[in-house]
Enzyme design. Structure first.
Site, PDB file in Angstrom:
ATOM      1  N   TYR A 195       4.797 -30.008 -11.099  1.00 57.60           N
ATOM      2  CA  TYR A 195       5.087 -31.377 -11.532  1.00 57.60           C
ATOM      3  C   TYR A 195       4.890 -31.465 -13.041  1.00 57.60           C
ATOM      4  O   TYR A 195       5.073 -30.488 -13.749  1.00 57.60           O
ATOM      5  CB  TYR A 195       4.242 -32.386 -10.743  1.00 57.60           C
ATOM      6  CG  TYR A 195       4.878 -33.758 -10.790  1.00 57.60           C
ATOM      7  CD1 TYR A 195       6.154 -33.947 -10.270  1.00 57.60           C
ATOM      8  CD2 TYR A 195       4.267 -34.821 -11.426  1.00 57.60           C
ATOM      9  CE1 TYR A 195       6.793 -35.177 -10.364  1.00 57.60           C
ATOM     10  CE2 TYR A 195       4.895 -36.048 -11.517  1.00 57.60           C
ATOM     11  CZ  TYR A 195       6.154 -36.216 -10.993  1.00 57.60           C
ATOM     12  OH  TYR A 195       6.789 -37.432 -11.093  1.00 57.60           O
ATOM     13  N   ARG A 248      15.603 -42.835 -15.933  1.00 60.41           N
ATOM     14  CA  ARG A 248      14.421 -42.813 -16.819  1.00 60.41           C
ATOM     15  C   ARG A 248      13.457 -41.740 -16.313  1.00 60.41           C
ATOM     16  O   ARG A 248      12.428 -42.045 -15.731  1.00 60.41           O
ATOM     17  CB  ARG A 248      13.739 -44.185 -16.826  1.00 60.41           C
ATOM     18  CG  ARG A 248      12.718 -44.359 -17.944  1.00 60.41           C
ATOM     19  CD  ARG A 248      11.770 -45.491 -17.649  1.00 60.41           C
ATOM     20  NE  ARG A 248      11.002 -45.268 -16.426  1.00 60.41           N
ATOM     21  CZ  ARG A 248       9.908 -44.509 -16.351  1.00 60.41           C
ATOM     22  NH1 ARG A 248       9.471 -43.867 -17.405  1.00 60.41           N
ATOM     23  NH2 ARG A 248       9.267 -44.388 -15.205  1.00 60.41           N
ATOM     24  N   LYS A 266       7.606 -34.551  -6.373  1.00 55.62           N
ATOM     25  CA  LYS A 266       6.730 -35.568  -5.780  1.00 55.62           C
ATOM     26  C   LYS A 266       6.451 -35.268  -4.309  1.00 55.62           C
ATOM     27  O   LYS A 266       5.319 -35.393  -3.838  1.00 55.62           O
ATOM     28  CB  LYS A 266       7.385 -36.951  -5.895  1.00 55.62           C
ATOM     29  CG  LYS A 266       7.368 -37.547  -7.286  1.00 55.62           C
ATOM     30  CD  LYS A 266       6.040 -38.229  -7.584  1.00 55.62           C
ATOM     31  CE  LYS A 266       6.085 -38.926  -8.938  1.00 55.62           C
ATOM     32  NZ  LYS A 266       4.842 -39.629  -9.268  1.00 55.62           N
ATOM     33  N   GLU A 338      11.555 -43.921  -7.700  1.00 58.72           N
ATOM     34  CA  GLU A 338      10.978 -43.050  -8.726  1.00 58.72           C
ATOM     35  C   GLU A 338      11.886 -42.959  -9.946  1.00 58.72           C
ATOM     36  O   GLU A 338      13.072 -42.634  -9.830  1.00 58.72           O
ATOM     37  CB  GLU A 338      10.759 -41.653  -8.151  1.00 58.72           C
ATOM     38  CG  GLU A 338       9.898 -40.767  -9.008  1.00 58.72           C
ATOM     39  CD  GLU A 338       8.453 -41.232  -9.074  1.00 58.72           C
ATOM     40  OE1 GLU A 338       7.833 -41.063 -10.143  1.00 58.72           O
ATOM     41  OE2 GLU A 338       7.942 -41.773  -8.077  1.00 58.72           O
ATOM     42  N   ASP A 339      11.330 -43.264 -11.107  1.00 59.22           N
ATOM     43  CA  ASP A 339      12.002 -43.086 -12.397  1.00 59.22           C
ATOM     44  C   ASP A 339      13.334 -43.829 -12.503  1.00 59.22           C
ATOM     45  O   ASP A 339      14.326 -43.307 -13.031  1.00 59.22           O
ATOM     46  CB  ASP A 339      12.189 -41.598 -12.695  1.00 59.22           C
ATOM     47  CG  ASP A 339      10.871 -40.937 -13.093  1.00 59.22           C
ATOM     48  OD1 ASP A 339       9.875 -41.663 -13.221  1.00 59.22           O
ATOM     49  OD2 ASP A 339      10.837 -39.708 -13.258  1.00 59.22           O
ATOM     50  N   ASP A 361       6.252 -45.896  -7.634  1.00 59.01           N
ATOM     51  CA  ASP A 361       5.110 -45.168  -8.186  1.00 59.01           C
ATOM     52  C   ASP A 361       4.919 -45.451  -9.664  1.00 59.01           C
ATOM     53  O   ASP A 361       3.788 -45.476 -10.154  1.00 59.01           O
ATOM     54  CB  ASP A 361       5.299 -43.666  -7.946  1.00 59.01           C
ATOM     55  CG  ASP A 361       4.040 -42.876  -8.237  1.00 59.01           C
ATOM     56  OD1 ASP A 361       2.952 -43.328  -7.826  1.00 59.01           O
ATOM     57  OD2 ASP A 361       4.132 -41.815  -8.878  1.00 59.01           O
ATOM     58  N   ASP A 362       5.998 -45.679 -10.397  1.00 58.73           N
ATOM     59  CA  ASP A 362       5.890 -45.945 -11.827  1.00 58.73           C
ATOM     60  C   ASP A 362       5.214 -47.287 -12.094  1.00 58.73           C
ATOM     61  O   ASP A 362       4.467 -47.429 -13.065  1.00 58.73           O
ATOM     62  CB  ASP A 362       7.276 -45.924 -12.475  1.00 58.73           C
ATOM     63  CG  ASP A 362       7.993 -44.610 -12.229  1.00 58.73           C
ATOM     64  OD1 ASP A 362       7.466 -43.571 -12.624  1.00 58.73           O
ATOM     65  OD2 ASP A 362       9.080 -44.634 -11.608  1.00 58.73           O
ATOM     66  N   ASN A 503       4.098 -39.304 -20.221  1.00 54.02           N
ATOM     67  CA  ASN A 503       4.451 -37.931 -19.836  1.00 54.02           C
ATOM     68  C   ASN A 503       5.838 -37.579 -20.375  1.00 54.02           C
ATOM     69  O   ASN A 503       6.658 -38.465 -20.582  1.00 54.02           O
ATOM     70  CB  ASN A 503       4.459 -37.797 -18.309  1.00 54.02           C
ATOM     71  CG  ASN A 503       3.066 -37.847 -17.725  1.00 54.02           C
ATOM     72  OD1 ASN A 503       2.155 -37.213 -18.221  1.00 54.02           O
ATOM     73  ND2 ASN A 503       2.902 -38.627 -16.664  1.00 54.02           N
TER      74      ASN A 503
END
Length: 647
Positions: A195, A248, A266, A338-339, A361-362, A503
């Site tokens: 990851y 993103r 993930k 996610e993202d 999660d973000d 990150n």
């Protein structure tokens, strides 16, 4: 009697999948096999007769290996995990003999190419004879531990992190259980490989390194066919889906279809850290194009070569996807966004949180892990959350999500209205401090943080004005916590709390060494990506990692074992407190506000138990009755990568 067509079908099918059907029929167990599950009273739970014909028909639809007690002295454990026939086999002990239901066809060379059942050189002498492996493997038989030792030795020979990542992905596609045993036993070393930060580079180069599909790709061209596509996935009992549209990816921007590395990574962590079975996990990328010119002009790019869709076209595709998931996998399949870019992330979460089991999660995972770190940090700096002031650099998904959860926890602790506790939290975006005079021009998710104050355009000036005790970076912009920023924070805080969360490592607001040096060793520091220990004035300082991997695996497990049908904010607060409880005095003495990852599976079990307990308390759990000991129940449901014995 079989018809000539059926007979021909059998002959042709088996020839293409295994060595020959006649070889399979020579084994005693290859005749119609009876697979039985025994309950706690040694009574037969089920009796399934598997004929050769039905085995061939199911050859291309792998079925989970079932445990059975052959001698009756040790009954198979009860199925756990909230879904029938999903977790039972992973409670089987090593000395129980297991027969895959499609053993008639999965033998010989094809068995060695099946990552779910392949054991490589760990196949025993008896298994090699029984499954036509003799001669296909060197004569030596090695155990699982030696395989791990050998693979770790090989991985460590690579100097380039991306090469280590590729080696790990190759292993996952070759021997699933060896991959997860390695990852579980070497989590602190391998987590940065599978990851962040390495997965970011892998996504950037995904088109060049792509070998085999590891998930589903759904594009605009598939509109009207999404349900059909979901049914193409070989595993049918899906519990967790991680989905991205690639707009993103970490702090790297729009990577389009190549963002698939994120869902794959993930879900590897869902299994290794949270114990969710690999076959219950499904990575998905929604390809609606990309606005990244570099990708569009890259001859190796694997996605749609068009500008990114938006508006109604985008909304209709996502609506079809969400409906198809619910129809195909049911009410309790967790969908983790996610993202996604800010403008879609908040809208999707708000739209579907009341109709689906969804989690971002973000927004939510990051918030939960940061709140846990802040709760821990209070043991070092004193006071309650309400006694502190918080300043964020970055007002996107992560920043506003963290801010909201902090304000919610303060509200619950003080019984003050949420609108009031939000005033303790300030955010800075690209245009400066978010204040009420900017209200008309702000995006909707920033408006709750527009407080009464004069405009401040400079970040250092904002620090001097607000005088925060906690500084949180979620900007995605590297090196924005400059020496002046850290020194200013340290000028009025004895122990400034500095969290550089962006990150990958290249995008971190500052490094651990910079934070400790510029604060003269007084900072309480944590980051989103890992940093090496730092020596300052003769003392070694180990920084914490505010990694979402602390939260989402255990959070997902808690939802599954309780049969939760919706995610509630109180579950996120419960997860934060459960994580903070795992930080001991020994960790505090070393300046850590997060526990080490070495105990992550136990940590995940505790988080799962707290999340499940909250689901039962809120009436959102469907798995009844509630287990008496939720921690023990969570641990019993976790996937084990131990090899199974085949007869």
């Amino acid at each position: 009697m079989m018809s000539s067509n059926t007979s021909s079908f059998l002959k042709n099918s088996v020839t293409g999948v295994s060595r020959t059907q006649s070889q399979a029929l020579r084994l005693p167990v290859r005749r119609p096999v009876v697979v039985a599950m025994l309950n706690s009273n040694n009574r037969t739970e089920r009796n399934v007769s598997v004929s050769v014909e039905s085995a061939v028909k199911e050859a291309n639809a792998p079925v989970a290996v079932e445990p059975e007690d052959l001698d009756g002295n040790k009954p198979a454990p009860a199925v756990g995990g909230g879904v029938e026939d999903v977790y039972g086999e992973d409670s089987a002990t090593e000395d129980q003999f297991i027969t895959p239901w499609f053993v008639s066809v999965a033998s010989g060379y094809s068995l060695l190419r099946d990552p779910h059942h392949n054991k490589g050189l760990a196949f025993t002498e008896k298994e090699r004879d029984a499954h036509y492996l003799r001669g296909l493997l060197p004569p030596v038989v090695v155990n699982h531990d030696l395989q791990v030792k050998k693979m770790m030795h090989n991985i460590r020979q690579y100097q380039v992190p991306l090469h280590k990542y590729q080696a790990m992905m190759d292993l996952q596609e070759r021997n699933e259980r060896l991959f997860y045993k390695m990852l579980i036993e070497n989590v602190e070393e391998l987590l940065p490989i599978v990851y962040t930060p390495t997965v970011g580079e892998a996504c950037q180069k995904y088109g060049s390194i792509f070998k085999n599909p590891q998930g589903l790709f759904i594009s605009l061209k598939d509109k009207g066919k999404i349900l059909e596509i979901l049914k193409n996935w070989p595993q049918k009992k899906i519990q967790v889906i991680v989905v991205t549209d690639g707009e993103r990816i970490l702090g790297l921007g729009d990577l389009g279809c190549q963002g698939m590395g994120i869902p794959v990574g993930k879900l590897s962590l869902y299994t290794a850290l949270g114990g969710i079975r690999p076959s219950a996990c499904l990575p998905i990328t929604i390809d609606v194009g990309t606005n990244n010119e570099k990708m569009l002009n890259d001859e190796f790019y694997i996605g749609l070569r068009q500008r990114r869709a938006s508006g109604q076209e985008y909304a209709e595709l996502m609506s079809e996807f969400m409906s198809a998931v619910k129809q195909n996998y049911g009410e309790k399949a967790l969908i983790q966004f996610e993202d996604f870019a800010n403008h879609n992330a908040f809208d999707l979460l708000e739209k579907y949180r009341t109709t689906h089991l969804v989690f971002n999660d973000d927004i939510q995972g990051t918030a939960s892990v940061v709140l846990a770190g802040l709760i821990s940090a209070l043991k070092l700096v004193g006071g309650s959350l309400a006694d502190h002031r918080f300043l964020f650099l970055g007002a996107g998904e992560a920043g506003t999500g963290i801010a909201e959860l902090i304000a919610l926890e303060i509200s619950k602790q003080t019984n003050a209205p949420l609108e009031e506790t939000r005033k303790k939290v300030w955010l800075v975006d690209s245009k400066g401090l978010i204040v009420r005079s900017r209200l008309d021009s702000l995006q909707h998710f920033k408006k709750p943080w527009a407080h009464d104050h004069e405009p401040v355009n400079n970040f250092v000036d904002a620090i001097k004005t607000i005088r925060p005790t906690v500084l949180i970076g979620s900007s995605g912009a590297g090196q924005t916590f400059t020496k002046e920023v850290v020194e200013t924070m340290s000028s009025f805080n004895e122990k400034p709390i500095i969290l550089a969360l962006s990150n990958p490592t290249s995008q971190s607001e500052c490094t651990a060494e910079q934070a400790y040096t510029w604060s003269e060793g007084r900072a309480i520091f944590a980051s989103g990506s890992p940093f090496d220990p730092v020596e300052y004035n003769g003392k070694i300082r180990v920084s914490g990692q505010a990694n979402n991997a602390y939260i989402f695996p255990g959070f997902g497990l808690g939802l599954i074992i309780s049969g939760a049908i919706r995610v509630h904010d109180d579950m996120l607060l419960a997860a934060s407190k459960a994580l903070a409880e795992q930080v001991t005095q020994v960790h505090f003495d070393n300046g850590l506000i997060y526990p080490p990852f070495t105990n992550i599976r136990k940590i995940s079990a505790h988080i799962a138990a707290k999340v499940a307990a909250k689901a039962y308390e809120l009436g959102l759990a469907s798995r009844l009755p509630q287990p008496e000991n939720l921690v023990a129940y969570a641990e019993s449901c976790m996937y084990s990568p131990k090899y199974r014995s085949y007869r």
